[in-house]
Design a protein around this motif. Structure first.
Motif, PDB file in Angstrom:
ATOM      1  N   SER A   1       0.826  -1.208   0.000  1.00 56.72           N
ATOM      2  CA  SER A   1       0.000   0.000   0.000  1.00 56.72           C
ATOM      3  C   SER A   1       0.863   1.262   0.000  1.00 56.72           C
ATOM      4  N   CYS A   2       1.980   1.247   0.726  1.00 58.60           N
ATOM      5  CA  CYS A   2       2.890   2.390   0.703  1.00 58.60           C
ATOM      6  C   CYS A   2       3.474   2.582  -0.693  1.00 58.60           C
ATOM      7  N   ALA A   3       3.836   1.495  -1.354  1.00 59.82           N
ATOM      8  CA  ALA A   3       4.376   1.592  -2.713  1.00 59.82           C
ATOM      9  C   ALA A   3       3.334   2.137  -3.683  1.00 59.82           C
ATOM     10  N   LEU A   4       2.102   1.694  -3.527  1.00 62.73           N
ATOM     11  CA  LEU A   4       1.031   2.191  -4.396  1.00 62.73           C
ATOM     12  C   LEU A   4       0.773   3.671  -4.146  1.00 62.73           C
ATOM     13  N   HIS A   5       0.855   4.091  -2.902  1.00 64.49           N
ATOM     14  CA  HIS A   5       0.640   5.507  -2.591  1.00 64.49           C
ATOM     15  C   HIS A   5       1.716   6.377  -3.230  1.00 64.49           C
ATOM     16  N   PHE A   6       2.965   5.921  -3.188  1.00 62.47           N
ATOM     17  CA  PHE A   6       4.059   6.731  -3.731  1.00 62.47           C
ATOM     18  C   PHE A   6       4.068   6.689  -5.255  1.00 62.47           C
ATOM     19  N   GLY A   7       3.980   5.478  -5.811  1.00 60.73           N
ATOM     20  CA  GLY A   7       3.965   5.326  -7.259  1.00 60.73           C
ATOM     21  C   GLY A   7       5.346   5.170  -7.868  1.00 60.73           C
ATOM     22  N   PRO A   8       5.448   5.243  -9.193  1.00 64.55           N
ATOM     23  CA  PRO A   8       6.729   5.057  -9.884  1.00 64.55           C
ATOM     24  C   PRO A   8       7.776   6.060  -9.396  1.00 64.55           C
ATOM     25  N   GLY A   9       9.022   5.624  -9.433  1.00 63.48           N
ATOM     26  CA  GLY A   9      10.115   6.443  -8.928  1.00 63.48           C
ATOM     27  C   GLY A   9      10.458   6.142  -7.486  1.00 63.48           C
TER      28      GLY A   9
END
Length: 316
Positions: free
Chosen positions: A289-297
């Protein structure tokens, strides 16, 4: 010889979308597979009530030497962000200044050898331990893992700690129900080579789940097999799966240090009082979920700082 799985009680779990040391031991007869998906609705309550910092535990993360402290620092930051009341980094004396220049809310304790770790663990408020991220593979590291395991406390074993356990039968035998092993595919193969033969290539998730369940039963520990479909298995036979595919796909998690952050999330949740399998499951969901919140990069350092937004979405 009694199988560890026979003395470990099953955790209440919900599911979301070279064992060469023991060649004479056959795979334990595990209970019938129960597999569920890890979803938002399956998460335990992660909110915090008013209280003292020690109400939410004290986590200890062991660090490697100079030039190799970053992984442990990321794990420690994740443990603090996810809600552990206190987090201490145990560092070799030669790395103390390097770490001190990089951390603030995280505390530092000099741990030069196994004796120093044993002395520190006289404090019973230290209720969650983490070893492995860039810890090293030397005798000091092996001795630290040995003391950690013999303390009997809840602990996360990742990265170098898994390699050390795969090399040393005594460490493998010291595993217990409070341990969470977090291997990727290569580490899983080193720990359980015969079981890993069944999950080569693009094995179906049911096959991966069965292999992880067998590994948990054999080791007596919770096993979290990392991947786009992460499997968490309790030695009692309950198995849960998080599928980071479809609208949960986060390919940018394939970055250096992401696994260290996951280890820290589990450690912090253990400090807060979650059972090992529950901590592993919740951490897996939060990590994606943290990765999805931040997104690419995304880089690994970004993950802990996305937790406040994820918690707000959970209305904590």
């Amino acid at each position: 010889m009694q199988d560890k799985a026979s003395v470990a009680g099953p955790d209440a779990c919900d599911t979301v979308t070279d064992d060469f040391f023991w060649p004479e031991i056959s795979l334990p007869e595990a209970p019938a597979m129960s597999t569920h998906l890890i979803t938002r609705d399956s998460l335990p309550d992660l909110g915090k009530a008013a209280g003292h910092k020690f109400d939410y535990g004290h986590a200890l993360v062991l660090s490697g030497g100079p030039g190799r402290t970053g992984a442990a620092r990321m794990a420690a930051r994740a443990a603090l962000r996810v809600g552990a009341g206190l987090v201490t980094l145990g560092v070799p004396p030669a790395a103390q200044m390097e770490v001190a220049a990089q951390v603030t809310a995280i505390m530092i304790k000099r741990i030069g050898d196994a004796q120093a770790l044993g002395d520190m663990l006289q404090d019973n408020r230290l209720n969650a331990l983490c070893a492995g991220p860039a810890l090293g593979l030397d005798d000091r590291a092996a001795d630290l893992v040995r003391v950690l395991l013999h303390s009997g406390r809840n602990c996360v074993l990742d990265a170098d700690a898994l390699t050390l356990i795969a090399r040393d039968r005594a460490l493998m035998q010291a595993l217990h129900g409070g341990c969470v092993l977090t291997p990727h595919g290569g580490e899983f193969a080193r720990l359980f080579p015969d079981i890993a033969e069944t999950v080569q290539g693009d094995a179906p998730i049911a096959v991966k789940a069965d292999a992880t369940r067998k590994a948990a039963a054999r080791s007596g520990a919770v096993v979290l097999l990392k991947g786009s479909e992460t499997v968490v298995a309790h030695p009692g036979g309950v198995c849960t799966v998080h599928s980071a595919t479809g609208d949960r796909a986060a390919p940018w998690l394939a970055t250096a240090g992401a696994g260290d952050v996951l280890a820290g999330l589990i450690t912090g949740l253990l400090a807060r009082g979650l059972a090992p399998a529950e901590a592993a499951k919740a951490a897996t969901w939060l990590h994606v979920s943290c990765a999805l919140h931040f997104g690419p990069g995304l880089i690994a350092e970004d993950l802990p700082d996305c937790l406040p937004a994820v918690f707000r979405d959970l209305a904590l």
